[in-house]
Design a protein around this motif. Structure first.
Motif, PDB file in Angstrom:
ATOM      1  N   MET B  64      -5.179  17.360   0.574  1.00  0.00           N
ATOM      2  CA  MET B  64      -4.159  17.757   1.549  1.00  0.00           C
ATOM      3  C   MET B  64      -2.805  17.162   1.196  1.00  0.00           C
ATOM      4  SD  MET B  64      -6.587  16.953   4.797  1.00  0.00           S
ATOM      5  CE  MET B  64      -5.564  17.634   6.075  1.00  0.00           C
ATOM      6  N   TYR B  65      -2.796  15.889   0.876  1.00  0.00           N
ATOM      7  CA  TYR B  65      -1.550  15.266   0.440  1.00  0.00           C
ATOM      8  C   TYR B  65      -1.859  13.988  -0.316  1.00  0.00           C
ATOM      9  CZ  TYR B  65      -2.238  12.619   4.821  1.00  0.00           C
ATOM     10  OH  TYR B  65      -2.754  11.864   5.834  1.00  0.00           O
ATOM     11  N   VAL B  79       2.736  16.946  -0.870  1.00  0.00           N
ATOM     12  CA  VAL B  79       1.901  17.745   0.029  1.00  0.00           C
ATOM     13  C   VAL B  79       1.415  18.950  -0.767  1.00  0.00           C
ATOM     14  CG1 VAL B  79       1.867  19.092   2.158  1.00  0.00           C
ATOM     15  CG2 VAL B  79       3.187  16.988   2.054  1.00  0.00           C
ATOM     16  N   VAL B 105      -9.770  30.758  14.133  1.00  0.00           N
ATOM     17  CA  VAL B 105      -9.820  29.295  14.146  1.00  0.00           C
ATOM     18  C   VAL B 105      -8.552  28.699  13.536  1.00  0.00           C
ATOM     19  CG1 VAL B 105     -10.995  27.273  13.191  1.00  0.00           C
ATOM     20  CG2 VAL B 105     -12.332  29.193  14.084  1.00  0.00           C
ATOM     21  N   PHE B 106      -8.220  29.167  12.356  1.00  0.00           N
ATOM     22  CA  PHE B 106      -7.176  28.473  11.606  1.00  0.00           C
ATOM     23  C   PHE B 106      -5.756  28.925  11.957  1.00  0.00           C
ATOM     24  CE2 PHE B 106     -10.801  27.538   8.754  1.00  0.00           C
ATOM     25  CZ  PHE B 106     -10.666  26.160   8.741  1.00  0.00           C
ATOM     26  N   LEU B 107      -5.632  30.081  12.581  1.00  0.00           N
ATOM     27  CA  LEU B 107      -4.271  30.604  12.785  1.00  0.00           C
ATOM     28  C   LEU B 107      -3.871  30.770  14.249  1.00  0.00           C
ATOM     29  CD1 LEU B 107      -4.285  33.330   9.970  1.00  0.00           C
ATOM     30  CD2 LEU B 107      -3.481  30.971   9.820  1.00  0.00           C
ATOM     31  N   THR B 108      -4.788  30.496  15.175  1.00  0.00           N
ATOM     32  CA  THR B 108      -4.405  30.724  16.577  1.00  0.00           C
ATOM     33  C   THR B 108      -4.541  29.458  17.409  1.00  0.00           C
ATOM     34  OG1 THR B 108      -6.574  31.339  17.459  1.00  0.00           O
ATOM     35  CG2 THR B 108      -5.328  33.074  16.358  1.00  0.00           C
ATOM     36  N   TYR B 111      -1.719  26.192  16.881  1.00  0.00           N
ATOM     37  CA  TYR B 111      -1.427  25.559  15.588  1.00  0.00           C
ATOM     38  C   TYR B 111      -1.858  26.476  14.455  1.00  0.00           C
ATOM     39  CZ  TYR B 111      -0.874  21.169  18.138  1.00  0.00           C
ATOM     40  OH  TYR B 111      -0.463  20.188  18.994  1.00  0.00           O
ATOM     41  N   GLU B 112      -1.023  26.561  13.431  1.00  0.00           N
ATOM     42  CA  GLU B 112      -1.411  27.296  12.229  1.00  0.00           C
ATOM     43  C   GLU B 112      -1.715  26.291  11.141  1.00  0.00           C
ATOM     44  OE1 GLU B 112       1.732  29.987  11.259  1.00  0.00           O
ATOM     45  OE2 GLU B 112       0.894  31.547  12.553  1.00  0.00           O
ATOM     46  N   ASP B 113      -2.888  26.431  10.565  1.00  0.00           N
ATOM     47  CA  ASP B 113      -3.286  25.535   9.487  1.00  0.00           C
ATOM     48  C   ASP B 113      -2.629  26.043   8.201  1.00  0.00           C
ATOM     49  OD1 ASP B 113      -5.900  23.599   8.693  1.00  0.00           O
ATOM     50  OD2 ASP B 113      -5.138  24.915   7.111  1.00  0.00           O
ATOM     51  N   ASP B 114      -1.655  25.285   7.705  1.00  0.00           N
ATOM     52  CA  ASP B 114      -0.862  25.814   6.588  1.00  0.00           C
ATOM     53  C   ASP B 114      -1.673  25.960   5.302  1.00  0.00           C
ATOM     54  OD1 ASP B 114      -0.722  22.964   7.034  1.00  0.00           O
ATOM     55  OD2 ASP B 114       0.592  22.826   5.303  1.00  0.00           O
ATOM     56  N   TYR B 115      -2.685  25.105   5.124  1.00  0.00           N
ATOM     57  CA  TYR B 115      -3.493  25.222   3.895  1.00  0.00           C
ATOM     58  C   TYR B 115      -4.219  26.557   3.871  1.00  0.00           C
ATOM     59  CZ  TYR B 115      -2.630  20.241   3.901  1.00  0.00           C
ATOM     60  OH  TYR B 115      -2.029  19.023   3.931  1.00  0.00           O
TER      61      TYR B 115
ATOM     62  N   ALA C  11       5.476  22.639   9.910  1.00  0.00           N
ATOM     63  CA  ALA C  11       5.128  23.189   8.596  1.00  0.00           C
ATOM     64  C   ALA C  11       3.758  22.683   8.139  1.00  0.00           C
ATOM     65  CB  ALA C  11       6.196  22.828   7.575  1.00  0.00           C
ATOM     66  N   PRO C  13       0.938  20.652   9.982  1.00  0.00           N
ATOM     67  CA  PRO C  13       0.469  19.908  11.165  1.00  0.00           C
ATOM     68  C   PRO C  13      -0.513  18.782  10.853  1.00  0.00           C
ATOM     69  CG  PRO C  13      -0.358  22.178  11.167  1.00  0.00           C
ATOM     70  CD  PRO C  13       0.642  22.086  10.072  1.00  0.00           C
ATOM     71  N   VAL C  15      -0.287  16.730   8.204  1.00  0.00           N
ATOM     72  CA  VAL C  15       0.314  15.684   7.368  1.00  0.00           C
ATOM     73  C   VAL C  15       1.162  14.777   8.255  1.00  0.00           C
ATOM     74  CG1 VAL C  15       1.766  15.223   5.374  1.00  0.00           C
ATOM     75  CG2 VAL C  15       0.383  17.307   5.450  1.00  0.00           C
ATOM     76  N   ILE C 248      -6.030  19.320  16.193  1.00  0.00           N
ATOM     77  CA  ILE C 248      -5.353  20.594  16.484  1.00  0.00           C
ATOM     78  C   ILE C 248      -6.347  21.744  16.650  1.00  0.00           C
ATOM     79  CG2 ILE C 248      -3.180  19.889  15.399  1.00  0.00           C
ATOM     80  CD1 ILE C 248      -3.996  21.519  12.923  1.00  0.00           C
ATOM     81  N   GLY C 249      -7.568  21.401  17.021  1.00  0.00           N
ATOM     82  CA  GLY C 249      -8.524  22.460  17.357  1.00  0.00           C
ATOM     83  C   GLY C 249      -9.083  23.226  16.185  1.00  0.00           C
ATOM     84  N   LYS C 250      -9.095  22.636  15.003  1.00  0.00           N
ATOM     85  CA  LYS C 250      -9.595  23.353  13.839  1.00  0.00           C
ATOM     86  C   LYS C 250     -10.910  22.781  13.311  1.00  0.00           C
ATOM     87  CE  LYS C 250      -5.557  25.411  13.832  1.00  0.00           C
ATOM     88  NZ  LYS C 250      -5.471  26.507  14.815  1.00  0.00           N
TER      89      LYS C 250
END
Ligand code: SF4
Ligand code: SF4
Ligand code: SF4
Ligand code: SF4
Ligand code: FES
Lengths: 298, 332, 280
Positions: B64-65, B79, B105-108, B111-115, C11, C13, C15, C248-250
């Motif tokens: 992730m980073y 990152v 799950v990942f986009l709604t 929060y959007e999971d950028d990965y 951008a 969340p 990190v 964040i709910g993931k």
């Protein structure tokens, strides 16, 4: 086999009706005709679920650990190979002998369910024995309270057959061997099915589950996967009862038994022939000290 | 519609690989998996891949980073970069459908999971319809049309020695326009096969909401080994852990798949575990798929690909379980 | 939220933003309060009861309730329970940390407006409650009478002593009642368990919201007493703890039924909890 199924059901009914046990662990028919997964029977009226056929391949001995704290007894059916798992758990002091009843079933050998996939049931006769059963030397249970049916003749399996896959791998040069195992364990998804089914993997807290310190990193990458494979192989060295369950349950088709058998072969060469779980007296060669142990490496 | 002679499959893949990484089902060491096309593999379009292509969007292990840290100092140095373009070739309709759950799950939910998002946006999907479902498939019961994958850029059909490809989106059209080995043509869309396994999941979520304390779970859980096979092979399972690895002053944070079937999954720092035994864990897996996910996102988190029941070492069969759950009596 | 921080967390969340510990207060032998800020000032302005993910980059990351906030910093009161918290307790002022958030729903400030506020805390459980206490103090005329009932094992285990004995008793119409399970030579306050203490004090349920946080055993014995005093399930509010990874709910880890504690919690009314599976 029909006959034994009936005997099993009768026995289970008797034990449950007399309230001698809380559960009987056996096999039942699964989704497909070539599956006979484990079943736990707690009521006499359910005993007719039990079956004994050529797909009762699951080793049930590990389930004893789930009932360590049960008040009351468990009964379970064991084939020859499974019964060695019982000795494994007893010798490792994981279970108390008086907490369960072992009902032995002599085993004619199980069919390979993987090979049966997609076949129709009338082809059942053409199926080959599972590989582990083709080289089995202990079809008759070695520990039991009661034996159902008559003992079967054990096949004469020589070491050439037993170690055929090992011998083949030993022909490879070190780079080829590395390449082979790297590719195999690169497939590993670290689901831990192999460990969870294994009667020799009976530590109360497995090193792979410890987060502090974290012996095994959670990254699924070659180095961690190889560390996992080797550590597990060495943890069961001299204690593996060759039930073959680890290899059967691996969803990724990793030939785990080649690794186990290589170690068994080496232990036999170094310390004399030893078969784990055959009785309670003979200690695993790596678990005891003997003045005659070879020590060239020291 | 475009027609591809299977002899020319390599040409097609090579041309697609010119400006994207192409992933296609390859049989190697006994299992079919999606692998990056290198110009010289044996593509296997017979059975669906053992592992769903979810790891192309949500890798089993993902950095992730990166950071450096020493004593009081700490700094995030890098990152993970945004994803490059990729084409998934031969993804089955069930697996395409699973992306709608992954997207939920990942986009709604704020929060959007950028990965995930970056990979998802850079992925082009060529789906392959199914003519002959495996004995373990039950996608037809789960709202999957095995001849039409909603969300695919290109839909493809197996015609024996040929493949038919039909663009479904503009991206798909552009992709086919520049691909080699294709000829214009037409073919009847195959009818698709029949699933032997069927289930009736409608209305189950409401019933399950009243079944949390039902004795069924106690009986069901006993044979489970608590391994991760079912969840790791499932195209809709998405739970992950976040960990780190330090090498001297440097280190990186990564995420990796995790499974609610593992005993440490919910164990807290002080030792308390809200799901201490198999019963709670098995219950969570099935309720998550059949009740919690529908409550949260309005759909069942199962596409009927059958992987879990094909590979579970103890035949924990979700179709049988759905049927039994539908039948058991509850005290209201 | 400070702009650069908000941009970064939007951008990426997952990190953290790098911040710094600027002050450490030793509350008890195993609880310390850390004041954290970033080069852009306070990273964000949380609602009372919200959470943040705090990390020591090489050691790990964990979710903590934000105990309260100042103009330029956030405060976290943390008990030593494992590897990360041990390491945090070793940290000194100037230590760089990672921070991301704010997460969770927070206390229902609007629902509480105009009502009398009863705060009940046990041990480190006062940490999340404190954010709401300060919210009420800072908006004093929006809330009715305040009563704080707090207990710890022994006098030395009492957290926020300055607040308990100096600051909060001075707040208008605010009663502070402190008890300890076992006293010592110098303790001249109340001795006894929180639930019994509540019973003795007998707070009135009329137009009141009770916020209760503490060890499970305290909650267990407190709830029947609250019921006896006439509090309804809607009037009782508490916070839950679950293992969290993403916040964040993931990652799927913190679910109780279809509810995700990191998004939909950690604050729940007793009425809500009774509708959720008993799995926490
Ligand atoms: S290592 Fe494999 S073969 Fe050996 S006892 Fe364990 S499961 Fe059986
Ligand atoms: S069963 Fe196979 S895939 Fe699973 S952990 Fe063991 S070796 Fe790896
Ligand atoms: S259901 Fe099957 S695959 Fe899943 S954890 Fe249990 S034993 Fe493993
Ligand atoms: S639960 Fe099983 S059948 Fe359903 S999508 Fe997951 S792996 Fe496929
Ligand atoms: S902490 Fe990841 S979903 Fe809640």
């Amino acid at each position: 086999m029909m006959d034994l199924t009936q005997k099993m059901r009768d026995k289970a009914r008797e034990l449950l009706e007399k309230e001698e046990v809380k559960y009987v662990i056996g096999w039942e028919k699964g989704t497909f005709w070539y599956q006979s997964p484990p079943v736990f029977i707690s009521r006499p009226e359910d005993v007719d679920k039990l079956v004994w056929d050529q797909f009762c391949i699951n080793n049930l001995s590990k389930y004893l650990l789930d009932f360590k704290h049960l008040e009351g007894k468990i009964a379970l059916f064991v084939k020859g190979c499974d019964s060695r798992g019982i000795n494994r758990l007893l010798q490792d002091q994981q279970v108390q002998r008086d907490a369960f009843i072992v009902i032995g079933v002599p085993c004619p050998g199980m069919k390979d369910p993987e090979k049966a996939k997609g076949l129709s049931e009338d082809k059942a006769d053409q199926l080959q024995l599972a590989e582990k059963c083709a080289t089995c030397t202990t079809p008759n249970p070695v520990i039991y309270d009661e034996l159902l049916g008559d003992e079967v003749a054990a096949a004469q399996v020589d070491d050439v057959e037993r170690f055929a896959r090992v011998n083949e791998l030993e022909q490879k040069d070190p780079d080829e061997k590395y390449d082979f195992w790297k590719r195999q364990y690169d497939k590993c998804i670290r689901c831990f099915a192999c460990r969870n089914v294994c009667p020799a993997c009976n530590c109360r807290e497995c090193v792979f589950d410890q987060a502090e310190p974290e012996w095994l990193g959670k990254r699924v990458v070659s180095s961690e996967n190889q560390f996992f494979a080797l550590t597990r192989a060495m943890h069961v060295a001299g204690r593996c009862i060759e039930c073959g369950e680890c290899e059967r349950v691996c969803p990724m088709g990793i030939p785990i038994m080649s690794l186990n058998r290589k170690i068994i072969k080496d232990i036999n060469n170094l310390f004399g022939s030893y078969d784990a779980g055959m009785n309670l007296e003979d200690q695993p060669p790596l678990g005891k000290y003997d003045v005659n142990d070879p020590e060239e490496f020291m | 519609m475009k027609i591809l002679n299977k002899q020319k499959l390599k040409d097609l893949l090579n041309s697609l690989a010119a400006d994207a990484t192409v992933y296609a089902p390859v049989k190697q060491d006994g299992v079919i998996r999606f692998q990056a096309w290198n110009g010289d593999q044996e593509i296997d379009l017979t059975d669906n891949a053992l592992l769903p292509p979810k790891d192309l969007l949500f890798p089993q292990t993902e950095v992730m980073y990166k950071y450096t840290a020493n004593g009081m100092r700490a700094e995030i140095t890098e990152v993970a970069a945004t994803a490059e373009k990729q084409v998934i070739f031969g993804m089955r309709p069930c697996d395409v459908k699973s992306l709608s759950m992954m997207d939920d799950v990942f986009l709604t939910k704020g929060y959007e999971d950028d990965y995930y998002k970056s990979k998802r946006e850079n992925t082009v999907i060529i789906s392959l319809g199914c003519n002959e479902p495996a004995p373990t498939c039950f996608c037809s019961s789960m709202g999957v049309d095995m001849t039409e994958a909603e969300g695919a850029d290109v839909m493809m059909f197996d015609l024996g020695d040929k493949l038919a490809l039909e663009a479904k989106t503009e991206i798909g059209e552009n992709l086919l326009a520049s691909a080699s080995g294709l000829e214009d043509g037409s073919a009847d869309k195959p009818a698709g096969g029949q699933c032997q396994l069927k289930v009736e999941p409608d209305g189950l979520a409401e019933k399950l909401a009243k079944m949390f304390e039902h004795p069924y779970w106690e009986e069901l859980c006993r044979k489970c080994l608590g391994c991760g096979a079912c969840t790791y092979l499932c195209p809709t399972c998405h739970c992950f852990d976040i960990r780190r690895k330090n090498i001297g002053e440097k280190g990186f944070q990564f995420r990796c798949w995790d499974s609610c079937m593992f005993s440490e999954y919910t164990r807290m720092a002080g030792g308390h575990n809200p799901r201490p035994s198999k019963k709670e864990r098995v219950r969570n897996r099935f309720l998550h798929k059949l009740q919690y996910f529908p409550e949260r996102y309005g759909k069942v988190a199962c596409v009927g690909c059958g992987r879990c029941l094909a590979k579970c070492p103890v035949n924990m069969d979700i179709t049988r379980i759905i049927k039994e759950l539908g039948e058991v009596a509850i005290n209201e | 939220m400070s702009d650069p921080v908000r941009k970064q967390l939007e951008a990426h969340p997952l990190v953290p933003v790098v911040g710094e510990i600027i002050k450490i207060v030793e509350e008890t032998p195993d609880v310390k309060t850390f004041h954290v800020t970033t080069e852009h000032g306070k990273p964000f302005t949380p609602m009372p009861g919200q959470l943040a993910m705090l990390s020591l980059l090489p050691v790990g990351e964990a979710m903590f309730s934000i105990t309260t906030q100042g103009e330029d910093h956030l405060e976290f009161s943390i008990k030593k329970t494992g590897m990360l918290t041990d390491a945090l307790h070793e940290a000194e002022v100037g230590q760089k940390v990672g921070i991301r958030g704010p997460y969770g729903n927070g206390f229902p400030v609007d629902f509480c407006k105009g009502k009398n506020m009863l705060f009940i805390g046990g041990g480190i459980g006062l940490a999340p409650v404190r954010s709401m206490i300060y919210h009420c103090i800072n908006n004093r005329d929006e809330y009715g009478k305040m009563q704080i009932i707090y207990g710890a094992r022994s006098p030395q285990d009492l957290v926020f002593k300055e607040d308990l004995f100096e600051n909060w008793p001075k707040v208008s119409d605010c009663e502070v009642n402190v008890t300890v399970d076992r006293g010592d030579d110098r303790w001249d306050g109340h001795v006894g368990f929180v639930p019994q203490f509540i019973e003795e004090l007998g707070p009135k349920p009329e137009n009141t919201v009770a916020i209760i946080c503490g060890p499970p055993i305290m909650i267990k014995f407190t709830l029947p007493i609250m019921e006896k005093l006439g509090f309804t399930d809607e009037q009782i509010i508490t916070t839950l703890e679950m293992r969290m990874k993403c916040g964040i709910g993931k990652c799927g880890r913190c679910n109780i039924g279809s509810c995700y504690v990191c998004l939909d919690g950690p604050v729940f009314s007793l009425a809500q909890l009774k509708n959720m599976p008993n799995e926490y």
